[in-house]
Motif scaffolding. Structure first.
Motif, PDB file in Angstrom:
ATOM      1  N   VAL A   1       0.831  -1.198   0.000  1.00 23.18           N
ATOM      2  CA  VAL A   1       0.000   0.000   0.000  1.00 23.18           C
ATOM      3  C   VAL A   1       0.872   1.257   0.000  1.00 23.18           C
ATOM      4  O   VAL A   1       2.064   1.211   0.306  1.00 23.18           O
ATOM      5  N   THR A   2       0.238   2.373  -0.344  1.00 22.23           N
ATOM      6  CA  THR A   2       0.891   3.683  -0.325  1.00 22.23           C
ATOM      7  C   THR A   2       0.296   4.491   0.813  1.00 22.23           C
ATOM      8  O   THR A   2      -0.902   4.802   0.798  1.00 22.23           O
ATOM      9  N   LEU A   3       1.124   4.807   1.808  1.00 19.05           N
ATOM     10  CA  LEU A   3       0.671   5.563   2.968  1.00 19.05           C
ATOM     11  C   LEU A   3       1.076   7.024   2.833  1.00 19.05           C
ATOM     12  O   LEU A   3       2.237   7.339   2.569  1.00 19.05           O
ATOM     13  N   ALA A   4       0.117   7.902   3.027  1.00 14.20           N
ATOM     14  CA  ALA A   4       0.376   9.338   3.026  1.00 14.20           C
ATOM     15  C   ALA A   4      -0.098   9.924   4.345  1.00 14.20           C
ATOM     16  O   ALA A   4      -1.154   9.534   4.860  1.00 14.20           O
ATOM     17  N   THR A   5       0.674  10.829   4.895  1.00 13.73           N
ATOM     18  CA  THR A   5       0.224  11.536   6.093  1.00 13.73           C
ATOM     19  C   THR A   5       0.609  12.998   5.972  1.00 13.73           C
ATOM     20  O   THR A   5       1.266  13.417   5.009  1.00 13.73           O
ATOM     21  N   LYS A   6       0.176  13.781   6.956  1.00 17.67           N
ATOM     22  CA  LYS A   6       0.389  15.230   6.933  1.00 17.67           C
ATOM     23  C   LYS A   6       0.889  15.688   8.292  1.00 17.67           C
ATOM     24  O   LYS A   6       0.486  15.138   9.320  1.00 17.67           O
TER      25      LYS A   6
ATOM     26  N   SER B   1       4.581  10.278  13.903  1.00 13.76           N
ATOM     27  CA  SER B   1       3.678   9.723  12.900  1.00 13.76           C
ATOM     28  C   SER B   1       4.131   8.329  12.471  1.00 13.76           C
ATOM     29  O   SER B   1       3.313   7.406  12.340  1.00 13.76           O
ATOM     30  N   LEU B   2       5.421   8.161  12.251  1.00 12.99           N
ATOM     31  CA  LEU B   2       5.937   6.850  11.859  1.00 12.99           C
ATOM     32  C   LEU B   2       5.693   5.818  12.947  1.00 12.99           C
ATOM     33  O   LEU B   2       5.358   4.660  12.651  1.00 12.99           O
ATOM     34  N   ASP B   3       5.825   6.225  14.194  1.00  8.16           N
ATOM     35  CA  ASP B   3       5.545   5.304  15.301  1.00  8.16           C
ATOM     36  C   ASP B   3       4.085   4.879  15.283  1.00  8.16           C
ATOM     37  O   ASP B   3       3.768   3.691  15.437  1.00  8.16           O
ATOM     38  N   ARG B   4       3.194   5.852  15.103  1.00  9.08           N
ATOM     39  CA  ARG B   4       1.759   5.528  15.118  1.00  9.08           C
ATOM     40  C   ARG B   4       1.375   4.668  13.907  1.00  9.08           C
ATOM     41  O   ARG B   4       0.510   3.791  14.009  1.00  9.08           O
ATOM     42  N   LEU B   5       1.988   4.944  12.774  1.00 12.95           N
ATOM     43  CA  LEU B   5       1.712   4.163  11.568  1.00 12.95           C
ATOM     44  C   LEU B   5       2.444   2.822  11.566  1.00 12.95           C
ATOM     45  O   LEU B   5       2.213   1.993  10.679  1.00 12.95           O
ATOM     46  N   ASP B   6       3.326   2.623  12.538  1.00 15.74           N
ATOM     47  CA  ASP B   6       4.087   1.380  12.679  1.00 15.74           C
ATOM     48  C   ASP B   6       4.858   1.059  11.396  1.00 15.74           C
ATOM     49  O   ASP B   6       4.780  -0.039  10.844  1.00 15.74           O
ATOM     50  N   THR B   7       5.617   2.055  10.941  1.00  9.09           N
ATOM     51  CA  THR B   7       6.372   1.888   9.708  1.00  9.09           C
ATOM     52  C   THR B   7       7.686   2.664   9.804  1.00  9.09           C
ATOM     53  O   THR B   7       7.805   3.605  10.593  1.00  9.09           O
ATOM     54  N   ASP B   8       8.645   2.280   8.993  1.00  9.79           N
ATOM     55  CA  ASP B   8       9.935   2.966   8.963  1.00  9.79           C
ATOM     56  C   ASP B   8       9.952   4.140   7.991  1.00  9.79           C
ATOM     57  O   ASP B   8      10.872   4.950   8.007  1.00  9.79           O
ATOM     58  N   TYR B   9       8.943   4.191   7.125  1.00 10.08           N
ATOM     59  CA  TYR B   9       8.902   5.253   6.124  1.00 10.08           C
ATOM     60  C   TYR B   9       7.461   5.547   5.770  1.00 10.08           C
ATOM     61  O   TYR B   9       6.559   4.724   5.969  1.00 10.08           O
ATOM     62  N   VAL B  10       7.232   6.724   5.252  1.00 10.28           N
ATOM     63  CA  VAL B  10       5.923   7.083   4.727  1.00 10.28           C
ATOM     64  C   VAL B  10       6.099   7.369   3.238  1.00 10.28           C
ATOM     65  O   VAL B  10       7.094   7.968   2.820  1.00 10.28           O
ATOM     66  N   ASP B  11       5.180   6.908   2.438  1.00 12.53           N
ATOM     67  CA  ASP B  11       5.312   7.074   0.990  1.00 12.53           C
ATOM     68  C   ASP B  11       5.158   8.535   0.568  1.00 12.53           C
ATOM     69  O   ASP B  11       5.858   8.999  -0.331  1.00 12.53           O
ATOM     70  N   VAL B  12       4.214   9.230   1.194  1.00  9.76           N
ATOM     71  CA  VAL B  12       3.971  10.635   0.850  1.00  9.76           C
ATOM     72  C   VAL B  12       3.836  11.441   2.137  1.00  9.76           C
ATOM     73  O   VAL B  12       2.938  11.182   2.939  1.00  9.76           O
ATOM     74  N   LEU B  13       4.722  12.401   2.321  1.00  6.72           N
ATOM     75  CA  LEU B  13       4.644  13.311   3.470  1.00  6.72           C
ATOM     76  C   LEU B  13       4.181  14.668   2.959  1.00  6.72           C
ATOM     77  O   LEU B  13       4.797  15.244   2.063  1.00  6.72           O
ATOM     78  N   GLN B  14       3.087  15.170   3.576  1.00  3.55           N
ATOM     79  CA  GLN B  14       2.505  16.424   3.115  1.00  3.55           C
ATOM     80  C   GLN B  14       2.526  17.492   4.206  1.00  3.55           C
ATOM     81  O   GLN B  14       2.294  17.202   5.379  1.00  3.55           O
TER      82      GLN B  14
ATOM     83  N   VAL C   1       6.936  14.034  -1.583  1.00  2.00           N
ATOM     84  CA  VAL C   1       6.476  15.127  -0.721  1.00  2.00           C
ATOM     85  C   VAL C   1       5.300  15.833  -1.372  1.00  2.00           C
ATOM     86  O   VAL C   1       5.221  15.964  -2.600  1.00  2.00           O
ATOM     87  N   GLY C   2       4.391  16.283  -0.526  1.00  2.00           N
ATOM     88  CA  GLY C   2       3.203  16.961  -1.013  1.00  2.00           C
ATOM     89  C   GLY C   2       2.847  18.152  -0.149  1.00  2.00           C
ATOM     90  O   GLY C   2       3.414  18.370   0.919  1.00  2.00           O
ATOM     91  N   TRP C   3       1.878  18.901  -0.649  1.00  2.00           N
ATOM     92  CA  TRP C   3       1.388  20.090   0.060  1.00  2.00           C
ATOM     93  C   TRP C   3      -0.128  19.992   0.016  1.00  2.00           C
ATOM     94  O   TRP C   3      -0.732  20.041  -1.059  1.00  2.00           O
ATOM     95  N   ALA C   4      -0.745  19.795   1.168  1.00  2.00           N
ATOM     96  CA  ALA C   4      -2.201  19.659   1.260  1.00  2.00           C
ATOM     97  C   ALA C   4      -2.797  21.019   1.585  1.00  2.00           C
ATOM     98  O   ALA C   4      -2.492  21.610   2.617  1.00  2.00           O
ATOM     99  N   MET C   5      -3.644  21.517   0.678  1.00  2.00           N
ATOM    100  CA  MET C   5      -4.198  22.862   0.800  1.00  2.00           C
ATOM    101  C   MET C   5      -5.541  22.860   1.510  1.00  2.00           C
ATOM    102  O   MET C   5      -6.351  21.955   1.339  1.00  2.00           O
ATOM    103  N   GLY C   6      -5.776  23.934   2.255  1.00  3.07           N
ATOM    104  CA  GLY C   6      -7.063  24.098   2.913  1.00  3.07           C
ATOM    105  C   GLY C   6      -7.721  25.392   2.481  1.00  3.07           C
ATOM    106  O   GLY C   6      -7.055  26.420   2.370  1.00  3.07           O
ATOM    107  N   PRO C   7      -9.025  25.363   2.217  1.00  2.00           N
ATOM    108  CA  PRO C   7      -9.700  26.564   1.713  1.00  2.00           C
ATOM    109  C   PRO C   7      -9.701  27.712   2.703  1.00  2.00           C
ATOM    110  O   PRO C   7      -9.745  28.868   2.303  1.00  2.00           O
ATOM    111  N   SER C   8      -9.637  27.432   4.005  1.00  2.00           N
ATOM    112  CA  SER C   8      -9.653  28.530   4.967  1.00  2.00           C
ATOM    113  C   SER C   8      -8.272  29.152   5.141  1.00  2.00           C
ATOM    114  O   SER C   8      -8.123  30.173   5.785  1.00  2.00           O
ATOM    115  N   ILE C   9      -7.257  28.530   4.578  1.00  2.00           N
ATOM    116  CA  ILE C   9      -5.895  29.026   4.720  1.00  2.00           C
ATOM    117  C   ILE C   9      -5.489  29.821   3.490  1.00  2.00           C
ATOM    118  O   ILE C   9      -4.904  30.882   3.568  1.00  2.00           O
ATOM    119  N   GLY C  10      -5.789  29.313   2.363  1.00  2.00           N
ATOM    120  CA  GLY C  10      -5.359  29.909   1.108  1.00  2.00           C
ATOM    121  C   GLY C  10      -5.226  28.805   0.082  1.00  2.00           C
ATOM    122  O   GLY C  10      -4.953  27.672   0.418  1.00  2.00           O
TER     123      GLY C  10
END
Length: 350
Positions: free
Chosen positions: A77-82, A114-127, A156-165
């Motif tokens: 699987v591909t795991l992404a977190t922010k 986050s890696l501890d909670r996801l129980d993984t050594d790496y995350v596929d996408v960090l945002q 790497v990614g950038w997750a946008m929020g409408p209340s921020i910009g």
């Protein structure tokens, strides 16, 4: 299910992803751990391999649930977190926005947790989570580069929020060659997605789009109808009545996208997003296993024809024939509205 790649990162994502904000929070109904695990397993069975969570969702609970449920298939699987919201030192007040923290020290600590909670050594996408354009400093970028060099992050990614910009951040993400930009994008709310796609095309960039809110918060999947009474605390209750009323009128102009026995309106809304080459994955807000079965199957429904895409374009240019405002004409901006010039949208202020 079909699959695409995020930018030139080599990270593969399913065309329909699982937005794990629905597990670990009560924003879309509270679920037990067993119910959350069942939904995640159902998504896997439907071919979904992209799972998108964030450390602030349930203050870590969503990551914990995702980590436990997917532990046995981590390499499949591909795991992404922010990261970027400091919930560790600040109490949550309803759906209000928490203070952000993007210092290098904080980001590294947040990623470790986050890696501890996801129980993984790496995350596929960090945002970066809803970061303002001026908050993404060279120090922030250096941390992300180091994490990739350490093989703790693949993209790497950038997750946008409408209340921020939206718009200034979109342009900056493309300029900085982020692998992914996550943004609101749907048939009714096209401005954010179209803006980043134009930026990608102008720069001939490899950035991919992760489209969220594909069903316009329940309108395009018809889960919010005129007779629907939203539960207390449902975040959609904060939208003005005019937004729903005009949405139901607009929906009727899109019935031509439905194909009896082949494609529902909810599936067509996803296929319209996938008609854009820059869109790598779409993350609906699943409420049930029924939603998962129907929306994951959207990837295998007939793609929109060029004529259908053009008809949508024509409808969009005329606001789907609706002449009154939906009450959402004002947008937030992190650059005092300069990014909204020429969009027809007004600056809502800070």
């Amino acid at each position: 299910m079909h699959y695409r790649t995020l930018g030139d990162s080599g990270v593969e994502v399913s065309e329909v992803g699982f937005g794990a904000w629905v597990v670990g929070t009560d924003w879309w109904g509270d679920r037990s751990e067993a119910e959350a695990a069942e939904m995640l397993q159902h998504a896997l069975d439907a071919g979904i391999t992209y799972f998108d969570t964030g450390d602030v969702y349930g203050h870590g609970r969503s990551e914990e649930l995702v980590g436990r449920a997917l532990a046995d298939v981590r390499d499949e699987v591909t795991l992404a977190t922010k990261v970027g919201y400091d919930f560790y030192n600040n109490p949550q007040a309803g759906h209000g926005e928490l203070p952000k923290e993007l210092s290098p020290e904080y980001l590294r600590e947040a990623v470790d947790k986050s890696l501890d909670r996801l129980d993984t050594d790496y995350v596929d996408v960090l945002q970066l989570h809803n970061a303002n354009v001026d908050e993404v400093t060279p120090d922030v970028l250096e941390v992300f580069d180091e994490l990739r060099e350490e093989d703790r992050v693949k993209a790497v990614g950038w997750a946008m929020g409408p209340s921020i910009g939206w718009l200034a951040e979109h342009e900056r993400a493309v300029e900085l060659e982020f692998d992914a930009v996550q943004t609101v994008f749907n048939l009714f709310e096209q401005l954010p997605g179209r803006h980043v796609i134009e930026a990608i095309r102008e720069a001939d960039a490899d950035t991919s789009v992760v489209a969220r809110v594909p069903h316009s918060s329940g309108l395009l999947n018809e889960q919010v109808r005129p007779e629907t009474e939203l539960e207390e605390g449902d975040h959609r209750g904060f939208r003005p009545d005019a937004w729903y009323e005009t949405g139901w009128e607009k929906l009727e102009t899109l019935r031509f996208l439905e194909r009896d026995g082949e494609r529902t309106m909810a599936q067509a809304a996803i296929q319209w997003l996938l008609s854009h080459d820059e869109v790598a994955t779409v993350t609906p807000t699943f409420h049930s296993k029924t939603d998962i079965r129907e929306w994951a199957a959207a990837s295998d429904t007939p793609p929109l024809s060029p004529a259908e895409v053009e008809r949508v374009e024509e409808l969009s240019r005329t606001n789907f024939g609706v002449e009154r405002s939906d009450g959402m004409d004002s947008l937030r901006s992190s650059v005092d509205g300069r990014d909204l010039e020429g969009t027809g949208k007004q600056y809502a202020g800070r």
